[in-house]
Structures are given as structure tokens and as C-alpha cells.
Design an enzyme around this catalytic site. Structure first.
Site, mmCIF file in Angstrom:
data_model
loop_
_atom_site.group_PDB
_atom_site.id
_atom_site.type_symbol
_atom_site.label_atom_id
_atom_site.label_comp_id
_atom_site.label_asym_id
_atom_site.label_seq_id
_atom_site.Cartn_x
_atom_site.Cartn_y
_atom_site.Cartn_z
ATOM 1 C CE LYS A 111 10.205 -19.974 19.027
ATOM 2 N NZ LYS A 111 10.821 -18.307 19.644
ATOM 3 N N GLY A 116 21.954 -5.233 7.973
ATOM 4 C CA GLY A 116 20.826 -6.017 7.576
ATOM 5 C C GLY A 116 20.447 -4.318 8.043
ATOM 6 C CG LEU A 117 19.957 -1.023 5.973
ATOM 7 C CD1 LEU A 117 21.471 -0.896 4.987
ATOM 8 C CD2 LEU A 117 19.951 -0.256 7.762
ATOM 9 N N GLY A 118 16.721 -4.534 7.640
ATOM 10 C CA GLY A 118 15.220 -4.970 7.344
ATOM 11 C C GLY A 118 14.353 -4.187 8.292
ATOM 12 C CE LYS A 119 9.840 -8.301 9.888
ATOM 13 N NZ LYS A 119 10.807 -8.265 8.593
ATOM 14 C CB VAL A 120 14.739 -4.374 13.574
ATOM 15 C CG1 VAL A 120 15.899 -4.401 14.737
ATOM 16 C CG2 VAL A 120 13.873 -5.627 13.772
ATOM 17 N N GLY A 121 16.637 -3.119 11.249
ATOM 18 C CA GLY A 121 17.593 -2.280 10.802
ATOM 19 C C GLY A 121 17.276 -0.486 10.383
HETATM 20 N N1 LIG Z 1 10.915 -8.417 13.733
HETATM 21 C C1 LIG Z 1 11.928 -8.193 15.103
HETATM 22 O O1 LIG Z 1 10.318 -8.029 16.308
HETATM 23 C C2 LIG Z 1 12.683 -9.220 15.890
HETATM 24 C C3 LIG Z 1 12.566 -9.457 17.353
HETATM 25 C C4 LIG Z 1 13.276 -10.198 17.760
HETATM 26 C C5 LIG Z 1 14.733 -10.603 17.083
HETATM 27 N N2 LIG Z 1 14.772 -10.634 15.677
HETATM 28 C C6 LIG Z 1 15.254 -10.637 14.742
HETATM 29 O O2 LIG Z 1 16.062 -9.820 14.318
HETATM 30 C C7 LIG Z 1 16.959 -10.030 12.915
HETATM 31 C C8 LIG Z 1 16.218 -9.110 11.535
HETATM 32 O O3 LIG Z 1 15.490 -9.198 11.734
HETATM 33 P P1 LIG Z 1 14.418 -8.235 10.684
HETATM 34 O O4 LIG Z 1 12.851 -8.181 11.308
HETATM 35 O O5 LIG Z 1 14.202 -6.567 10.409
HETATM 36 O O6 LIG Z 1 14.234 -8.884 9.575
HETATM 37 P P2 LIG Z 1 14.201 -8.430 8.197
HETATM 38 O O7 LIG Z 1 14.275 -9.839 7.198
HETATM 39 O O8 LIG Z 1 13.397 -7.542 8.199
HETATM 40 O O9 LIG Z 1 15.540 -7.991 7.812
HETATM 41 C C9 LIG Z 1 17.152 -9.050 7.794
HETATM 42 C C10 LIG Z 1 17.150 -7.808 6.387
HETATM 43 O O10 LIG Z 1 19.395 -8.803 6.385
HETATM 44 C C11 LIG Z 1 19.113 -8.066 5.399
HETATM 45 N N3 LIG Z 1 20.612 -9.274 5.289
HETATM 46 C C12 LIG Z 1 20.122 -10.893 5.179
HETATM 47 N N4 LIG Z 1 21.849 -11.270 5.157
HETATM 48 C C13 LIG Z 1 22.329 -10.697 5.416
HETATM 49 C C14 LIG Z 1 23.923 -10.930 4.924
HETATM 50 N N5 LIG Z 1 24.311 -11.150 4.926
HETATM 51 N N6 LIG Z 1 24.387 -9.614 5.161
HETATM 52 C C15 LIG Z 1 23.606 -8.150 4.516
HETATM 53 N N7 LIG Z 1 22.145 -8.392 5.376
HETATM 54 C C16 LIG Z 1 21.719 -9.081 5.198
HETATM 55 C C17 LIG Z 1 18.506 -8.691 4.366
HETATM 56 O O11 LIG Z 1 18.236 -8.646 3.172
HETATM 57 C C18 LIG Z 1 17.657 -8.414 5.176
HETATM 58 O O12 LIG Z 1 16.347 -6.410 4.831
HETATM 59 C C19 LIG Z 1 16.837 -11.496 13.389
HETATM 60 O O13 LIG Z 1 17.892 -11.894 12.998
HETATM 61 C C20 LIG Z 1 15.598 -11.954 13.468
HETATM 62 O O14 LIG Z 1 15.442 -12.652 14.160
HETATM 63 C C21 LIG Z 1 13.651 -9.408 15.312
#
Ligand SMILES: NC(=O)c1ccc[n+]([C@@H]2O[C@H](COP(=O)([O-])OP(=O)(O)OC[C@H]3O[C@@H](n4cnc5c(N)ncnc54)[C@H](O)[C@@H]3O)[C@@H](O)[C@H]2O)c1
Length: 360
Positions: free
Chosen positions: A83, A183-188
Site C-alpha cells: 500500500k 449505506g446505499l452507495g455504489k456497493v449498497g
Molecule cells: N467500492 C468498492 O469497490 C469497495 C471495495 C471494498 C470495500 N469498499 C467499502 O465499502 C463501503 C462502501 O463503499 P462504496 O463504494 O459503496 O462507497 P459510497 O461512498 O458510494 O457509499 C457509501 C454510502 O454510505 C452512506 N453513509 C455514510 N454514512 C452513513 C451512515 N452513518 N448511515 C447510513 N449511511 C451512511 C453514504 O451516504 C453513501 O451513500 C466503504 O466502506 C468502502 O471502503 C468498497
């Protein structure tokens, strides 16, 4: 820049190599940490962050590079763990010159370390870094990159969840299970779609009104609750933390009604000892770094020339790995997090040892 001033002595942490890089003109101050190359070149992203001190930057890179060695080993990759951190505020100091200076330091390691995106660095940054080094992945689609890693991350989390659910209830199906997605972001979002497709009932929350609107429009059958605390206290079978780290802590674990925790968020355990608290409450925790490896599987695949189907197949194997870890945890009487570490160490030792067989 003081070197090795930290109390986290890299020799005692077992790292192979720590490289301090500086380019005064562009303002680059970076530390590349290579924990292990037992399985192949070290792979791990570059975190660009305004650390409070050099000690804090060093501690983070030591911790993160070690974590990558374990994650890559369990993902079945022929890659070691590394890293890098760039110390500074990306909003203030990120520039073409700084990123290219960084790329030259990566190149100087001659393939011992492959970099990629992390917090504070993006696909477009990796395209700039790549103008100085071959040893970079996580690039834009126009440059042969794989694009959005959250698709395979969500797929892998879903596979890990299938294994965890099977371990508790005897079948890998989510049909009829109530799953809480925080968390309904990219992964959710992708995870929610997989869960609904498999017949689960989804209860979810997010702090971002746009994410909530997206769910109301695309998946009106999802029940939304006010916040993560409400989700933890809800009548759910599985809890999927998909927001920030530290979701499993001294407040949430005692309140949790779910019997299984499987989610995408990194560093879900707020502090050592939480895994025992989970076990004491009879809650099965599938370790985050095992189930969220789909993203690293994707960027690793890019090194060979990206093939989505091949990468998806590898991410699907997260089901088998999670199963193996949960069985090992039972047979050795340890929490799954400890079993996962043991399995990773075993692979690093057994496969890494083969390099002692002389070829020419
Ligand atoms: N994207 C990837 O490929 C990947 C890979 C490995 C791990 N992760 C981990 O997975 C998690 C999500 O990643 P992502 O890419 O979806 O991120 P993202 O930023 O797209 O989504 C995160 C979501 O969580 C919401 N959020 C933040 N605080 C919150 C809370 N207190 N309560 C409810 N919702 C809340 C945000 O509004 C956002 O919609 C992160 O911890 C990231 O490190 C992601």
C-alpha cells in the site's frame, strides 16, 4: 522527513520494505509499504490523505499494506500485499507533476509493487501515474481499465453472505430472509439488487437523501428506516454494513438483532475484542476483508488485460473461501476473523515456499 521515527518499528511489524519518497518541487511526500511478496508483486492502492504527522502516515501504511497481503492471499491472487500513502491534502497539492513524480518512484521498484486507487485517488489520477510507470492498475476504461469496482465488490459480498447464511440456517439462499443494508452507495445499491433478486426482504438506510430517492424509485419494495441505529435494532436476520468503518462497536453489537453480519464496509470491527463480543452473542461475522475482495480481484485482473467474466468467476469464489473460513473457525474454536488470518498465513507460507524450488 524523518525516517523510521515511528514507534511502529517496521522491522518488528515484519514488513519486507518501506520506501520513503520525496520530491520537494512538487510537494510529494509518499511512503510505499511492501508487507510481503511471498505470493507475487505487492498490490494495494495509494491513499492521499492529510495525515497529522509522518508517524500517522507511516502507521497507516504499515497497517494497510499488511491488510492487503492477507486480503490478496485469501482472494486467491498471485499477488502480495502493499500500500502507499501520499501525505498531504489532495485538494491543495494534487498536481500532474506530483502524481508523475510518485509514478517514477513506483517504477523504480521495478514491479515489486503495483499501485491502484484508494481514498483520495481516482481512476484519472492512475492514468497520470501510468505515464511514468507500468506498475499501476485501476485505470480508466479508455486505457484498458476495468471501470467501476463496486459491481464485483457487491457480487463478492453477496457470495460471502450466501456462505454465512448457509452456515447458520443450512441453505445458501436469501429467500425470505430480512437483510438490513446500511449505506446505499455504489456497493449498497448493487447488493440490494442481488438480495431482492434472490428473494430477500431488504430494510435499508442512508444519510444521503439522493440515495434514498434512488431506492424509492428503483426498488419501492425496500423498507427504509431513519438511521443505522434503527436498522441495528430492527427485526433483521442479516446486517450488511456498507457505509463507513467501525459499524460494529460497543453500542451496536449489544443492540444487534441479526444473527449474521456480512457487509462491504472496510474495518467494520471498531476495536480488537469486538469479534469476541459478536461470538458471545451468537452472531456470525464474515470478515470484511474476505467478503469485500471483489474490488481488488477486479483491479488485479486488469493487470492481465481485463476480462469481466473471468474476474466475476474469481469473485464468485468468495463463497467458497467464506465457507472454508467459517468451518475452520468452528473446528479450531476461534472467531472467523482469526480463522481468516490463519488461512491467509497458511497460503502465504505454503505457496510462497514454492519459490525456493530453483528453476534456472
Ligand atoms: N467500492 C468498492 O469497490 C469497495 C471495495 C471494498 C470495500 N469498499 C467499502 O465499502 C463501503 C462502501 O463503499 P462504496 O463504494 O459503496 O462507497 P459510497 O461512498 O458510494 O457509499 C457509501 C454510502 O454510505 C452512506 N453513509 C455514510 N454514512 C452513513 C451512515 N452513518 N448511515 C447510513 N449511511 C451512511 C453514504 O451516504 C453513501 O451513500 C466503504 O466502506 C468502502 O471502503 C468498497
Amino acid at each position: 522527513m524523518g525516517v523510521f521515527a515511528s514507534t511502529d518499528d517496521p522491522v518488528s511489524t515484519g514488513h519486507e520494505q518501506i520506501v520513503f519518497c520525496q520530491d520537494k518541487q512538487s510537494g510529494l511526500k509518499a511512503i510505499i509499504g511492501i508487507y510481503s511478496t511471498a505470493l507475487g508483486p505487492a498490490l494495494g492502492g495509494t491513499r492521499f490523505y492529510p495525515y497529522a504527522s509522518e508517524d500517522a502516515a507511516l502507521a497507516d501504511v504499515l497497517d494497510l499494506s499488511r491488510g492487503m497481503a492477507y486480503k490478496n492471499a485469501l482472494a486467491g491472487l498471485d499477488l502480495g500485499g502493499g500500500k502507499a500513502v501520499i501525505w498531504g491534502d489532495p485538494e491543495q497539492i494534487k498536481s500532474e507533476a506530483l502524481l508523475r513524480a510518485y509514478g517514477r518512484f513506483v517504477e523504480s521498484l521495478a514491479g515489486r509493487y503495483y499501485t491502484a486507487c484508494d481514498v483520495g485517488t481516482y481512476v484519472a489520477d492512475m492514468d497520470i501515474v501510468a505515464r511514468e510507470t507500468r506498475y499501476v492498475t485501476g485505470r480508466s476504461v479508455e486505457h484498458g481499465g476495468a471501470g467501476d469496482s463496486s459491481i464485483l465488490t457487491a457480487w463478492g459480498v453477496f457470495q460471502g453472505m450466501r456462505a454465512a447464511v448457509e452456515h447458520v440456517w443450512g441453505t445458501p439462499s436469501l429467500r425470505g430472509r430480512r437483510v438490513g443494508v446500511a449505506g446505499l452507495g455504489k456497493v449498497g445499491k448493487y447488493l440490494t439488487a442481488h438480495l431482492l433478486e434472490d428473494g430477500a426482504e431488504v430494510v435499508a438506510t442512508d444519510v444521503n437523501p439522493k440515495a434514498l430517492e434512488w431506492v424509492r424509485t428503483n426498488h419501492p419494495q425496500v423498507t427504509l428506516v431513519d438511521d443505522a441505529a434503527a436498522l441495528v435494532a430492527a427485526d433483521i436476520d442479516v446486517y450488511a454494513p456498507c457505509a463507513l468503518g467501525g459499524a460494529l462497536n460497543d453500542e451496536t453489537v449489544p443492540a444487534l438483532r441479526a444473527k449474521v453480519v456480512t457487509g462491504a464496509a472496510n474495518n467494520q470491527l471498531a476495536h480488537p475484542g469486538i469479534e469476541k463480543l459478536l461470538a458471545d452473542r451468537g452472531i456470525l461475522y464474515a470478515p470484511d476483508y474476505v467478503v469485500n475482495a471483489g474490488g481488488v480481484i477486479q483491479v488485479a485482473d486488469e493487470i492481465e488485460g481485463f476480462n469481466f467474466d473471468r474476474a466475476k468467476l474469481r469473485a464468485t469464489r468468495i463463497y467458497d473461501t467464506t465457507r472454508e473460513i467459517l468451518h475452520l473457525a468452528d473446528s479450531e474454536g476461534v472467531p472467523p476473523a482469526v480463522a481468516a488470518d490463519r488461512l491467509a498465513e497458511r497460503r502465504m507460507a505454503e505457496v510462497g515456499r514454492l519459490r525456493t524450488i530453483h528453476l534456472r
